[in-house]
Design a protein around this motif. Structure first.
Motif, mmCIF file in Angstrom:
data_model
loop_
_atom_site.group_PDB
_atom_site.id
_atom_site.type_symbol
_atom_site.label_atom_id
_atom_site.label_comp_id
_atom_site.label_asym_id
_atom_site.label_seq_id
_atom_site.Cartn_x
_atom_site.Cartn_y
_atom_site.Cartn_z
ATOM 1 N N LEU A 165 -0.760 -7.606 -8.862
ATOM 2 C CA LEU A 165 -1.848 -7.722 -9.819
ATOM 3 C C LEU A 165 -3.002 -6.797 -9.446
ATOM 4 O O LEU A 165 -3.569 -6.112 -10.315
ATOM 5 C CB LEU A 165 -2.329 -9.176 -9.889
ATOM 6 N N LEU A 166 -3.346 -6.738 -8.163
ATOM 7 C CA LEU A 166 -4.422 -5.850 -7.736
ATOM 8 C C LEU A 166 -4.040 -4.390 -7.961
ATOM 9 O O LEU A 166 -4.879 -3.573 -8.335
ATOM 10 C CB LEU A 166 -4.768 -6.096 -6.269
ATOM 11 N N ARG A 167 -2.767 -4.055 -7.768
ATOM 12 C CA ARG A 167 -2.322 -2.676 -8.014
ATOM 13 C C ARG A 167 -2.512 -2.302 -9.486
ATOM 14 O O ARG A 167 -2.998 -1.211 -9.801
ATOM 15 C CB ARG A 167 -0.846 -2.503 -7.623
ATOM 16 N N LEU A 168 -2.128 -3.217 -10.391
ATOM 17 C CA LEU A 168 -2.304 -2.941 -11.813
ATOM 18 C C LEU A 168 -3.779 -2.764 -12.165
ATOM 19 O O LEU A 168 -4.146 -1.891 -12.957
ATOM 20 C CB LEU A 168 -1.709 -4.077 -12.649
ATOM 21 N N LEU A 169 -4.625 -3.594 -11.569
ATOM 22 C CA LEU A 169 -6.062 -3.462 -11.805
ATOM 23 C C LEU A 169 -6.570 -2.120 -11.283
ATOM 24 O O LEU A 169 -7.380 -1.455 -11.944
ATOM 25 C CB LEU A 169 -6.817 -4.611 -11.131
#
Length: 234
Positions: A165-169
């Motif tokens: 999720l942090l990577r997508l953000l």
């Protein structure tokens, strides 16, 4: 002929367990079935599995406890809770443990097969060349492969879904990340329960990044999330 995916299945209802095991095997899965919670962890240690199906209400040791122990032993193996318990608190607890899905009984076995295949497909597709290893977020260094974020001397370990999720953000930094995009890429489903699970993960990421005031994860109501990093501040 490709090797069959191996399912670790924990269910104490003998009739239901036998029927579902047979159905999974008819759909070309290999299944190891355990009907008592106290035997589950020892059995899991002794085998190699691709995904776990865990009933919640079990004798001796409940499915949540088993899921927690499995996650300690294997940080990456996906698992699905199968249960008659559909209270919001139980669903959120399941996702907080790290489940990939939470399916309430009775359920459509064809839907279960589709969910299993979708999860296994996501795990097998790993386009490493297209994914950055590191992201600089203000004073934080996010290392995706290691699943860590570090600021000064403090390092925080992330769960697989937190890191995804942090990577997508990060890939959409200072731009809107649509809620449906994140749900489908990480959970493979944009239903109510997975959306609530993602909200829990967003809350955790905000806490992890709280030491740098230039970083903010905003909730854009009805649309998605915005990772905003103000580079003008020191």
């Amino acid at each position: 002929m490709t090797e069959k995916s191996h399912i670790f299945f924990v269910e104490d209802d003998l009739s239901f367990g036998a029927v579902l095991k047979s159905y999974l095997e008819l759909n070309d899965f290999s299944v190891t079935w355990v009907d008592d919670g106290k035997l589950a962890i020892e059995k899991f240690r002794s085998g190699k599995y691709d995904i776990c199906l865990l009933d919640v209400m079990l004798p001796n040791v409940d499915g949540f406890t088993i899921g927690t122990e499995i996650r300690k032993l294997n940080k990456h193996i996906p698992f699905i809770f199968l249960t008659a318990k559909n209270l919001k608190e139980d669903v959120l607890r399941g996702f907080n443990i790290g489940a990939d899905d939470y399916i309430t009984k009775p359920f459509d076995t064809e839907v279960l097969i589709c969910k299993i295949k979708a999860i296994l497909s996501r795990n097998s597709q790993n386009p490493a060349a297209q994914i950055k290893e590191e992201y600089q977020l203000g004073r934080y260094l996010f290392q995706f492969r290691l699943r860590t974020i570090q600021i000064d001397d403090h390092q925080q370990k992330l769960s697989p879904k937190e890191a995804e999720l942090l990577r997508l953000l990060c890939e959409n930094k200072n731009e809107l990340l649509p809620r449906e995009t994140a749900l489908k890429k990480i959970w493979g489903d944009d239903g109510y329960f997975t959306a609530r699970s993602m909200d829990v993960y967003i809350t955790k990421l905000r806490k992890y990044l709280v030491s740098d005031s230039t970083i903010e994860i905003k909730n854009i109501h009805g649309s998605g999330f915005l990772l905003q990093v103000d580079s003008t501040e020191n």
